[in-house]
Every structure is written in structure tokens, then in C-alpha cells.
Design a protein around this motif. Sequence first.
Motif, PDB file in Angstrom:
ATOM      1  N   ASP A 189       0.827  -1.213   0.000  1.00  0.00           N
ATOM      2  CA  ASP A 189       0.000   0.000   0.000  1.00  0.00           C
ATOM      3  C   ASP A 189       0.861   1.263   0.000  1.00  0.00           C
ATOM      4  O   ASP A 189       0.373   2.365   0.221  1.00  0.00           O
ATOM      5  CB  ASP A 189      -0.944   0.005   1.200  1.00  0.00           C
ATOM      6  N   GLU A 190       2.146   1.093  -0.249  1.00  0.00           N
ATOM      7  CA  GLU A 190       3.075   2.224  -0.248  1.00  0.00           C
ATOM      8  C   GLU A 190       3.673   2.408  -1.633  1.00  0.00           C
ATOM      9  O   GLU A 190       4.312   1.517  -2.169  1.00  0.00           O
ATOM     10  CB  GLU A 190       4.197   1.944   0.766  1.00  0.00           C
ATOM     11  N   ARG A 191       3.441   3.555  -2.241  1.00  0.00           N
ATOM     12  CA  ARG A 191       3.913   3.822  -3.586  1.00  0.00           C
ATOM     13  C   ARG A 191       5.261   4.552  -3.567  1.00  0.00           C
ATOM     14  O   ARG A 191       5.665   5.127  -2.565  1.00  0.00           O
ATOM     15  CB  ARG A 191       2.893   4.663  -4.356  1.00  0.00           C
ATOM     16  N   SER A 192       5.950   4.527  -4.697  1.00  0.00           N
ATOM     17  CA  SER A 192       7.242   5.192  -4.824  1.00  0.00           C
ATOM     18  C   SER A 192       7.089   6.695  -4.597  1.00  0.00           C
ATOM     19  O   SER A 192       6.064   7.297  -4.931  1.00  0.00           O
ATOM     20  CB  SER A 192       7.822   4.947  -6.224  1.00  0.00           C
ATOM     21  N   LYS A 193       8.138   7.292  -4.041  1.00  0.00           N
ATOM     22  CA  LYS A 193       8.131   8.738  -3.815  1.00  0.00           C
ATOM     23  C   LYS A 193       8.534   9.514  -5.070  1.00  0.00           C
ATOM     24  O   LYS A 193       8.424  10.740  -5.109  1.00  0.00           O
ATOM     25  CB  LYS A 193       9.069   9.084  -2.657  1.00  0.00           C
ATOM     26  N   ILE A 194       9.031   8.794  -6.084  1.00  0.00           N
ATOM     27  CA  ILE A 194       9.418   9.450  -7.344  1.00  0.00           C
ATOM     28  C   ILE A 194       8.180   9.540  -8.235  1.00  0.00           C
ATOM     29  O   ILE A 194       7.585   8.504  -8.567  1.00  0.00           O
ATOM     30  CB  ILE A 194      10.527   8.647  -8.050  1.00  0.00           C
ATOM     31  N   VAL A 250       7.844   7.248 -11.333  1.00  0.00           N
ATOM     32  CA  VAL A 250       7.850   5.833 -10.938  1.00  0.00           C
ATOM     33  C   VAL A 250       6.502   5.457 -10.319  1.00  0.00           C
ATOM     34  O   VAL A 250       5.956   4.388 -10.598  1.00  0.00           O
ATOM     35  CB  VAL A 250       8.998   5.533  -9.950  1.00  0.00           C
ATOM     36  N   ARG A 251       5.968   6.349  -9.518  1.00  0.00           N
ATOM     37  CA  ARG A 251       4.651   6.109  -8.911  1.00  0.00           C
ATOM     38  C   ARG A 251       3.589   5.943  -9.995  1.00  0.00           C
ATOM     39  O   ARG A 251       2.750   5.033  -9.930  1.00  0.00           O
ATOM     40  CB  ARG A 251       4.298   7.270  -7.978  1.00  0.00           C
ATOM     41  N   GLU A 252       3.617   6.811 -11.003  1.00  0.00           N
ATOM     42  CA  GLU A 252       2.665   6.707 -12.116  1.00  0.00           C
ATOM     43  C   GLU A 252       2.859   5.405 -12.889  1.00  0.00           C
ATOM     44  O   GLU A 252       1.887   4.768 -13.313  1.00  0.00           O
ATOM     45  CB  GLU A 252       2.837   7.906 -13.056  1.00  0.00           C
ATOM     46  N   LEU A 253       4.124   4.992 -13.045  1.00  0.00           N
ATOM     47  CA  LEU A 253       4.429   3.749 -13.753  1.00  0.00           C
ATOM     48  C   LEU A 253       3.914   2.535 -12.980  1.00  0.00           C
ATOM     49  O   LEU A 253       3.366   1.599 -13.576  1.00  0.00           O
ATOM     50  CB  LEU A 253       5.934   3.639 -13.985  1.00  0.00           C
ATOM     51  N   GLU A 254       4.076   2.557 -11.674  1.00  0.00           N
ATOM     52  CA  GLU A 254       3.559   1.466 -10.836  1.00  0.00           C
ATOM     53  C   GLU A 254       2.049   1.316 -11.010  1.00  0.00           C
ATOM     54  O   GLU A 254       1.530   0.199 -11.168  1.00  0.00           O
ATOM     55  CB  GLU A 254       3.887   1.726  -9.363  1.00  0.00           C
ATOM     56  N   VAL A 296       2.453  -3.453  -7.914  1.00  0.00           N
ATOM     57  CA  VAL A 296       3.713  -3.395  -8.667  1.00  0.00           C
ATOM     58  C   VAL A 296       4.608  -2.417  -7.919  1.00  0.00           C
ATOM     59  O   VAL A 296       4.275  -1.240  -7.778  1.00  0.00           O
ATOM     60  CB  VAL A 296       3.502  -2.906 -10.114  1.00  0.00           C
ATOM     61  N   ASN A 297       5.718  -2.915  -7.393  1.00  0.00           N
ATOM     62  CA  ASN A 297       6.673  -2.084  -6.650  1.00  0.00           C
ATOM     63  C   ASN A 297       7.949  -1.945  -7.463  1.00  0.00           C
ATOM     64  O   ASN A 297       8.558  -2.948  -7.850  1.00  0.00           O
ATOM     65  CB  ASN A 297       7.007  -2.721  -5.296  1.00  0.00           C
ATOM     66  N   ILE A 298       8.359  -0.704  -7.714  1.00  0.00           N
ATOM     67  CA  ILE A 298       9.527  -0.439  -8.552  1.00  0.00           C
ATOM     68  C   ILE A 298      10.603   0.295  -7.766  1.00  0.00           C
ATOM     69  O   ILE A 298      10.326   1.302  -7.115  1.00  0.00           O
ATOM     70  CB  ILE A 298       9.146   0.395  -9.792  1.00  0.00           C
ATOM     71  N   ASN A 299      11.837  -0.216  -7.816  1.00  0.00           N
ATOM     72  CA  ASN A 299      13.010   0.467  -7.263  1.00  0.00           C
ATOM     73  C   ASN A 299      13.935   0.867  -8.405  1.00  0.00           C
ATOM     74  O   ASN A 299      14.082   0.124  -9.386  1.00  0.00           O
ATOM     75  CB  ASN A 299      13.775  -0.449  -6.306  1.00  0.00           C
TER      76      ASN A 299
END
Length: 280
Positions: A212-217, A220-224, A250-253
Motif C-alpha cells: 500500500d506504499e507507492r514510490s516517492k518518485i 515511478v509512482r505513475e508507472l507502478e 507493482v513495486n519499482i526500485n
Amino acid sequence: MKIINVEEITRNIKEMCIEANHYLTNDMKTALMQAAKKERSPLGKQILGQLEENLQIAAQDMIPICQDTGMAVIFMEIGQDVHVEGGSLTEAVNEGVREGYREGYLRKSVVGDPVIRENTKDNTPAVIHYDMVCGDEIKITVAPKGFGSENMSRIFMLKPADGIEGVKNAVITAVTEAGPNACPPMVVGVGMGGTFEKCALLAKKALTRPVDERSKIPYVRELEEELLQKINKSGIGPGGLGGSTTALAVNINTYPTHIAGLPVAVNICCHVNRHCVRVL
């Protein structure tokens, strides 16, 4: 300087191996419950309901959530102001895995050589990733990884010109080719950047981020979010039997990379996305 004895490391690793194999994190349980409510396919809804029931039975009767209790993957973030005494840190971690899998009656799935394939009979050695950080604490993440979904993971060495669309195609390709073999609904960990091995590690670690935690970028958040929507429109569904819930997240680093490359790794995990975190 903070001093931590290796016996404390061993005890915590042992407890965490047992905990991770019997209880999902709250974010995963919530995601499954929400998916069951939103699922449009009657069969998909039934399967998600059965997965919820399985979680309850595992917790009540102290039996593993899944019969594949995984290869133990350990992330160790070690503060520079910590001194570990009493023996080898690596041996202490492996002893914790050994005791946890024995005392928890967890399946021993590790073979000592990839070709000879003789079982080590105690689920060691673990796969351990060390990271030196600031501070006087040790953060331990234990993430047992089953191989039904692990075998479906992919790495793509894209060209910079492939861009964001190339990344999207790579992730969708990995997920659709995995299909029912990854035991959906799945969590999709993605690593972008770095080198061949770095992007794979980024993808593995992405699976331990709360779903339930999205990227801060921002991009990247939109891509997730976009990839999650596209994956759930694939129709693979719960258990691969059709439906609108193929992935829970979908979690992206990301990490800096070379001017000539765009490495992308996709590390898929089934609905039993197990991980346990403690700070010593």
C-alpha cells in the motif's frame, strides 16, 4: 558504539523465519481482502476467499501458509556504529535459519549444489545481502522465497532508446509469460538501473515494500499504477483461472546506471509475499 552478540542475531532470525512462514504482513492481508471485494469473476472471488481462509487456518493452527517454505533471503542493514561480537555474523544468520526451519517444522528445500542436488537438510545456506548504513542499529528483513514464482522472474538488458515504453513491455512480457505458474494474485517487484546484478537485487528488495506504499518518485509512482492496471486487464486472474485480480501491487526500485544501458529485472512473488522486519 552499540554491541550486539551473534546469539541475539541467531535468535531473531530463528523467530522471524517461523513468523514469516505462518503470518502475512497486515498490508498483504488487507490487499487480499480488498481484492476479494472488487474481483468481478465469480470463480476469481471464490479463489480469493479460499486464500483468505487459508491465511486464517495457517495462523490458528500454526501451519505454513504455503507448503513451499522457500529459500531464506535475508537483508541486513548494519549501522556503522554497531559492533557484532561472539562469532561470525554470517554463521549466526545461517544458524538462525537452521533453527527456525527445524523448530518451526518448515520444509527444507535447499540443495548444496545446483547440479549434484543433495539436500542440505536444514534449509541453509541462506542468501544474505549486507548493506552498511549510518547509525547504531541492525535492521533485519527475512523474506522466504518460494520457487514457483521465483522461476518466473526475468531480466532484460534494454537499450536506452527503448525508454519507458521498453520498460513497460518488459514487465508485461514477464508477467504474461509467467501466467498461472506464478500463483496469482502476485506482487511484482521491478528493478530499473544499476548493472545486471544490481537491478535484480533492486527487484527482490522491492517485494519487501508494503503493497500500500507507492514510490516517492512521481514518474515511478505513475508507472507502478499504470502497470498494475494493465496487468489486471490481462485476464489471468486469481489462480490463473481468469478474473480482474492478477496482481496486488507493482513495486519499482530505481538506481543510477551507465549511459549505454537500461537494465530491468522483474522478480515475481505469489500471493504468499512473505517478509518479516525487525530492528535490533
